[in-house]
Design a protein around this motif. Structure first.
Motif, PDB file in Angstrom:
ATOM      1  N   THR A 114     101.770  43.421  36.249  1.00  0.00           N
ATOM      2  CA  THR A 114     102.383  44.399  37.149  1.00  0.00           C
ATOM      3  C   THR A 114     103.548  43.745  37.883  1.00  0.00           C
ATOM      4  O   THR A 114     103.703  42.518  37.873  1.00  0.00           O
ATOM      5  N   ASP A 115     104.361  44.541  38.516  1.00  0.00           N
ATOM      6  CA  ASP A 115     105.460  43.993  39.309  1.00  0.00           C
ATOM      7  C   ASP A 115     104.922  43.117  40.437  1.00  0.00           C
ATOM      8  O   ASP A 115     105.516  42.086  40.774  1.00  0.00           O
ATOM      9  N   GLU A 116     103.807  43.533  41.018  1.00  0.00           N
ATOM     10  CA  GLU A 116     103.199  42.747  42.093  1.00  0.00           C
ATOM     11  C   GLU A 116     102.730  41.393  41.582  1.00  0.00           C
ATOM     12  O   GLU A 116     102.903  40.368  42.255  1.00  0.00           O
ATOM     13  N   GLN A 117     102.138  41.372  40.404  1.00  0.00           N
ATOM     14  CA  GLN A 117     101.675  40.107  39.837  1.00  0.00           C
ATOM     15  C   GLN A 117     102.849  39.209  39.466  1.00  0.00           C
ATOM     16  O   GLN A 117     102.783  37.994  39.642  1.00  0.00           O
ATOM     17  N   LEU A 118     103.924  39.794  38.980  1.00  0.00           N
ATOM     18  CA  LEU A 118     105.117  39.001  38.687  1.00  0.00           C
ATOM     19  C   LEU A 118     105.676  38.388  39.961  1.00  0.00           C
ATOM     20  O   LEU A 118     106.071  37.212  39.979  1.00  0.00           O
ATOM     21  N   ALA A 119     105.699  39.164  41.018  1.00  0.00           N
ATOM     22  CA  ALA A 119     106.189  38.653  42.300  1.00  0.00           C
ATOM     23  C   ALA A 119     105.323  37.499  42.789  1.00  0.00           C
ATOM     24  O   ALA A 119     105.829  36.511  43.346  1.00  0.00           O
ATOM     25  N   ALA A 120     104.007  37.606  42.573  1.00  0.00           N
ATOM     26  CA  ALA A 120     103.095  36.529  42.983  1.00  0.00           C
ATOM     27  C   ALA A 120     103.361  35.260  42.169  1.00  0.00           C
ATOM     28  O   ALA A 120     103.337  34.147  42.706  1.00  0.00           O
ATOM     29  N   LEU A 121     103.617  35.420  40.881  1.00  0.00           N
ATOM     30  CA  LEU A 121     103.950  34.279  40.035  1.00  0.00           C
ATOM     31  C   LEU A 121     105.251  33.621  40.493  1.00  0.00           C
ATOM     32  O   LEU A 121     105.355  32.390  40.570  1.00  0.00           O
ATOM     33  N   GLN A 122     106.235  34.447  40.805  1.00  0.00           N
ATOM     34  CA  GLN A 122     107.516  33.919  41.272  1.00  0.00           C
ATOM     35  C   GLN A 122     107.353  33.163  42.588  1.00  0.00           C
ATOM     36  O   GLN A 122     107.920  32.085  42.773  1.00  0.00           O
ATOM     37  N   ALA A 123     106.548  33.736  43.484  1.00  0.00           N
ATOM     38  CA  ALA A 123     106.320  33.090  44.782  1.00  0.00           C
ATOM     39  C   ALA A 123     105.585  31.767  44.609  1.00  0.00           C
ATOM     40  O   ALA A 123     105.882  30.779  45.292  1.00  0.00           O
ATOM     41  N   SER A 124     104.614  31.733  43.700  1.00  0.00           N
ATOM     42  CA  SER A 124     103.872  30.499  43.446  1.00  0.00           C
ATOM     43  C   SER A 124     104.790  29.419  42.898  1.00  0.00           C
ATOM     44  O   SER A 124     104.743  28.258  43.322  1.00  0.00           O
ATOM     45  N   HIS A 125     105.642  29.803  41.955  1.00  0.00           N
ATOM     46  CA  HIS A 125     106.575  28.839  41.363  1.00  0.00           C
ATOM     47  C   HIS A 125     107.572  28.345  42.401  1.00  0.00           C
ATOM     48  O   HIS A 125     107.838  27.135  42.500  1.00  0.00           O
ATOM     49  N   GLU A 126     108.117  29.245  43.184  1.00  0.00           N
ATOM     50  CA  GLU A 126     109.066  28.848  44.220  1.00  0.00           C
ATOM     51  C   GLU A 126     108.399  27.944  45.253  1.00  0.00           C
ATOM     52  O   GLU A 126     108.979  26.968  45.724  1.00  0.00           O
TER      53      GLU A 126
END
Length: 232
Positions: A114-126
């Motif tokens: 989901t878009d929310e899960q993608l955002a969580a992945l991006q936040a984790s990587h950042e």
């Protein structure tokens, strides 16, 4: 333990700790607040905190390491029976199983995230890039794959994959502690691999995501000794 956790206050304490884990507020491999901090945060006594932590540790969601603190290990309970079975397997078999689960999860995440899960992945990587993931305390990276990997498993939308992965990682932590499994990639390479994975999942490209995860898993954790890893 059931007697101690039978009171309403004890059940609320357990629920509050578990909610912080399942919500991701306390990331995988992060150190939770100290016992004294939890007592102040939750407004409960030492015994209540200890029993709640022990309860979550008994199902594999937390792990207490003497002299270092208590760390989040899984967002879901770990199957103890299956864990015992996997703990008896060879290191090579554990790494193969971990690779298979992660590759499948990456492919599914590229399709189902989901878009929310993608955002969580991006936040984790950042957060990993900028060392900002230590909201509850120190994030222990290097012993096992952390929040980024678990978020990919969750983005696969397969509860079974998530559960199996938690059990496999519990077994691998024991192998890591004994030195029979070590880091095979530098921090820079690991971060580059995560960036490639993130881009493939963001682009909804399952073939690229699976290939990237296979390459990453082959070098992220490897069988051998710490000396071997240092010279590889």
């Amino acid at each position: 333990m059931q007697g101690s956790l039978g009171s309403a206050r004890a059940r609320r304490t357990l629920a509050m700790l578990r909610r912080r884990i399942t919500s991701g507020e306390w990331p995988i491999n992060s150190r939770i607040p100290t016992e004294a901090e939890l007592m102040e945060l939750l407004g409960v006594g030492k015994t209540t905190v200890r029993e709640a932590v022990r309860s979550l540790a008994s199902v594999g969601m937390l792990e207490t390491l003497p002299g270092r603190g208590t760390f989040v290990r899984s967002r879901t309970p770990v199957n103890a029976l299956l864990g015992d079975v996997l703990a008896e397997q060879g290191v090579d078999d554990l790494l193969v199983l971990r690779r298979a689960l992660e590759v499948e999860a990456a492919q599914r995440a590229a399709v189902h995230r989901t878009d929310e899960q993608l955002a969580a992945l991006q936040a984790s990587h950042e957060g990993d890039l900028h060392k900002e993931l230590d909201r509850p305390g120190q994030v222990e990276r290097g012993r096992t794959p952390g929040q980024f990997h678990f978020l990919i498993l969750e983005a696969s939308q397969s509860a079974l994959l998530v559960s199996l992965y938690a059990v496999v990682m519990a077994a691998l932590r024991k192998a890591i502690a004994s030195g029979s499994v070590v880091d095979g990639a530098s921090e820079e390479l690991r971060r580059a691999d995560h960036q490639t994975l993130l881009e493939a999942i963001a682009d909804r490209d399952p073939l690229r995501a699976g290939t990237a995860m296979a390459e990453h898993a082959d070098r992220d954790l490897v069988a051998g000794t710490r000396a071997d890893a240092a010279t590889s």
